[in-house]
Design an enzyme around this catalytic site. Structure first.
Site, short mmCIF file in Angstrom:
data_model
loop_
_atom_site.label_atom_id
_atom_site.label_comp_id
_atom_site.label_asym_id
_atom_site.label_seq_id
_atom_site.Cartn_x
_atom_site.Cartn_y
_atom_site.Cartn_z
N GLY A 101 47.79 35.65 53.31
CA GLY A 101 47.16 36.59 52.40
C GLY A 101 47.40 36.21 50.96
N SER A 102 47.50 37.22 50.11
CA SER A 102 47.57 37.00 48.68
C SER A 102 48.92 36.46 48.25
CB SER A 102 47.28 38.30 47.92
OG SER A 102 48.37 39.20 48.06
N VAL A 134 51.48 39.39 47.50
CA VAL A 134 52.20 39.93 48.65
C VAL A 134 53.17 38.89 49.21
CG1 VAL A 134 51.98 40.85 50.98
CG2 VAL A 134 50.38 41.55 49.20
N GLY A 135 52.73 37.64 49.29
CA GLY A 135 53.60 36.59 49.80
C GLY A 135 54.87 36.43 48.99
N GLU A 143 51.32 31.66 53.99
CA GLU A 143 50.25 30.93 53.32
C GLU A 143 49.59 31.88 52.34
OE1 GLU A 143 46.91 30.09 51.98
OE2 GLU A 143 46.17 30.34 54.02
N CYS A 165 40.84 30.58 51.89
CA CYS A 165 41.88 30.08 50.99
C CYS A 165 41.68 28.61 50.70
CB CYS A 165 43.26 30.34 51.58
SG CYS A 165 43.41 29.82 53.29
#
Length: 526
Positions: A264-265, A268-269, A288, A322
Site C-alpha cells: 500500500g501507501s 502507512v508502510g 511494498e 505501484c
C-alpha cells in the site's frame, strides 16, 4: 458452476481460439454475477461468521449506484479475537508435515482456477480492471501459491544437513515458522497480492489474519471461501474487514502478530516500520510501498517499441499499479518523434465499462483518486506544464455515475517539479528530455522510491550501464509489453529498493518464501 479441471490460460499461450473461449466464459459469468450482489457479508473468525455493530457499503467504481454488498466494520476487539483464534490454530498447523501443507495449498490454487471466470468478472466490477487484467490477476494468484509450494518442495521443507566438528556430532539447519501473520492487501491487485502472501505464510506453517482493502472486500471474501473450500482448517486463515483506523491499527499494534505483509501507501508502510521499532521485540515486515517508476528512451531506441511499452505501462489498470510508468526521460534528438507516437497511441485507448470486450481502460477506484488526478492537472497547469493529451474527468453518459478520467501525458515541467517525485496512482505520466544516458540515470534515481525502471536502447553498452547504475528492484530493457511493469504469466521477483519496500526480496521471487521462516540450528551430540 465452475469448470472441472480447466486448462491453464496465459497470455503467452493464448491464441485467437483461446481468446474467443475466454470472452465467451467472461460473457457467461457477467450474466451470473448480478445474482450475487447486494447482500450482507460477515467476517470469518475461527471458521465462524461474525458481524460487527456497523457495516459499510462496497460499490462499483464503474457505476456507484451498483451496490455489490455490505461488509462489516470490524472492531478492535473482533480483530483481537481473530488473532487469538489464529494463535490457537497455530500449533496443529505448524506441526503438520510441510508436504501436507503444500498439498492443501495446491488445492487452494486449483480452486482459484476452478472459479476463475466468476472471480475475474467480480474483479472487473469491484476494482474496475479490464477483462484480461482481471484474468491475469486471478491466474497469477494461483501461480504464486503453486510456486511457493514448489519452493518448499525444492528445499524439502528447508531442512539442511550441515558439517560436523566431531564424529559424534549431528548438525542440522531447519527453517521454522514464526506464528501468526497479518496479511493486508491493496485494492489494485485484490486477489494476487492477497493470495500470494497468504499462500506463502500458510505453506511455511504460519497462520494468518487477513484484511483486504475496504474498496475490494468481496474479492477478499472469495479468497477466504476458496481456502475454506480447499480444506484448510478453521482458524488457520481468518477474514476480517474494516478501516485502517480500527482493524488495521489493531493488526499493527497487537503483540500477538508475529509478522506483517503489507502492500500500500508509503505513509502507512512507514508507520508500520516506526511501530515495529518501538516494540519490545522486532518482528518481520514484508512491505511494498509504491513507486515513481521511470522509463529511459535513448536515441538508439526502437521508438515504436518504446511508445508501446510506455503507453501500456503508464495507463494499464488506469495507472493504479505501484509499477506504473509515471515519468519518461527521452533523448532530446528523438523526443519529438517519440512523443508524437506516444500521444497517437494514447488517443486510441478506449475508455468505458472494463467488462466490455473492446474496452482497455476502466475507472479509477474512487472519488479520492479522481480528486488526486484533478489536483495534479491543476498543479501542472499552474507551473507551466503542457497537457499533450487528456487532463479531464469524463462526466457525460455513460461515464456520469463512475470514476472515469482520461489518460494524460504532461510535458514542459522542470525535472525537479514535485509531480516528478510524488506517486499519484492515477493515469498521468510526465515527459522530460535529456542529453545523455548519464543524465537520464541521474534523474531516474532522483526519487525516494526504487521499485521498477525500464530502458529502451539498441546499444548493449547503454543497457549494461543502466542495469548497473539504476536504483530499482525490478528492471527491464526494451519491453514492449510494459516499460516498467511485470507481466503475467510467469513468476517475477518484485522487490522494492529505497522507499518502495522494507526488503529487497520480491513477491514471486525465489527468496520470498524464506521471509516467512526463521532459521534454527540443531546440534546433537550422540
Amino acid at each position: 458452476m465452475p469448470e472441472t479441471n480447466p486448462p491453464k490460460i496465459t497470455y503467452a499461450t493464448m491464441g485467437a481460439e483461446q481468446l474467443e473461449e475466454l470472452h465467451r466464459e467472461i460473457d457467461r459469468a457477467i450474466e451470473r454475477a448480478p445474482a450475487t450482489f447486494g447482500g450482507e457479508h460477515p467476517m470469518y473468525i475461527g471458521g465462524q461468521a461474525v458481524r460487527a455493530p456497523e457495516q459499510f457499503e462496497d460499490r462499483s467504481p464503474i457505476d456507484s449506484r451498483l451496490l455489490l454488498g455490505h461488509f462489516q466494520q470490524g472492531t478492535r476487539e473482533q480483530v483481537r479475537e481473530a488473532i487469538a483464534r489464529a494463535r490457537a490454530a497455530y500449533p496443529a498447523w505448524s506441526e503438520r508435515s510441510w508436504d501436507d501443507r503444500a498439498r492443501l495449498l495446491r488445492k487452494v490454487a486449483e480452486t482459484i482456477r476452478l472459479h476463475r471466470w466468476n472471480l475475474s468478472v467480480l474483479m472487473g466490477y469491484e476494482a474496475g480492471k479490464n477483462r484480461l487484467e482481471c484474468v491475469g490477476d486471478v491466474e497469477e494468484s494461483a501461480d504464486l501459491i503453486a510456486y511457493y509450494c514448489d519452493r518448499m518442495e525444492a528445499h524439502q521443507g528447508f531442512v539442511e544437513q550441515m558439517g560436523a566438528l566431531a564424529p559424534n556430532e549431528e548438525n542440522v539447519s531447519v527453517m521454522r515458522s514464526y506464528g501468526v501473520w497479518a496479511v493486508i492487501s491493496p485494492f489494485n491487485f485484490p486477489l494476487a497480492l492477497a493470495a500470494g502472501p497468504a499462500g506463502a505464510a500458510l505453506v511455511a506453517g504460519n497462520t494468518a489474519v487477513f484484511k483486504p482493502a475496504s474498496a475490494t472486500p468481496m474479492l477478499g471474501l472469495r479468497l477466504y471461501e476458496m481456502i475454506k473450500e480447499a480444506g484448510v482448517p478453521d482458524g488457520v486463515f481468518n477474514f476480517i474487514t474494516g478501516p485502517g483506523s480500527t482493524a488495521g491499527v489493531e493488526l499493527a499494534e497487537n503483540a500477538g502478530i508475529d509478522g506483517i505483509v503489507f502492500t500500500g501507501s508509503k505513509e502507512v508502510g512507514m508507520s508500520l516500520i516506526r511501530t515495529n521499532a518501538t516494540r519490545p521485540l522486532p518482528r518481520p515486515l514484508v512491505i511494498e510501498m509504491g513507486g515513481k517508476n521511470p522509463a529511459l528512451v535513448m536515441r538508439s531506441a526502437d521508438l515504436d517499441k518504446a511508445s508501446d511499452g510506455v503507453m501500456r505501462s503508464a495507463f494499464g489498470a488506469q495507472g493504479q499499479k505501484c509499477s506504473a510508468c509515471s515519468r519518461v526521460y527521452v533523448d532530446r534528438t528523438v523526443r519529438s518523434q517519440f512523443v508524437d507516437q506516444l500521444v497517437e497511441k494514447t488517443k486510441r485507448i478506449k475508455i468505458g465499462n472494463p467488462l466490455e470486450r473492446d474496452v482497455w481502460m476502466g475507472p479509477v477506484i474512487n472519488e479520492a483518486a479522481v480528486l488526486t488526478y484533478e489536483r495534479a492537472i491543476r498543479d501542472a497547469a499552474r507551473d507551466g506544464g503542457k497537457v499533450l493529451i487528456g487532463g479531464k474527468r469524463l462526466t457525460n453518459a455513460p461515464f456520469n455515475h463512475g470514476y472515469f478520467v482520461e489518460p494524460t501525458i504532461i510535458d514542459g515541467l522542470p525535472t525537479d517539479h514535485p509531480l516528478f517525485e510524488e506517486e499519484l496512482f492515477v493515469p498521468i505520466t510526465l515527459v522530460a528530455d535529456v542529453l545523455t544516458l548519464d543524465e537520464a540515470i541521474e534523474l531516474a534515481n532522483r526519487t525516494e522510491y526504487g521499485l521498477t525502471a525500464g530502458i529502451f536502447s539498441e546499444d548493449d553498452r547503454e543497457i549494461a550501464k543502466f542495469f548497473d547504475r539504476i536504483e530499482a528492484g525490478v528492471t527491464y530493457a526494451n519491453r514492449r509489453a510494459g516499460a516498467t511493469t511485470g507481466a503475467w504469466p510467469g513468476i517475477n521477483s518484485f522487490g522494492g529498493w529505497k522507499g518502495s519496500g522494507s526488503t529487497g526480496r520480491g513477491t514471486g521471487g525465489p527468496y520470498y518464501l524464506q521471509q516467512f521462516l526463521r532459521e534454527q540450528s540443531r546440534v546433537r551430540i550422540r
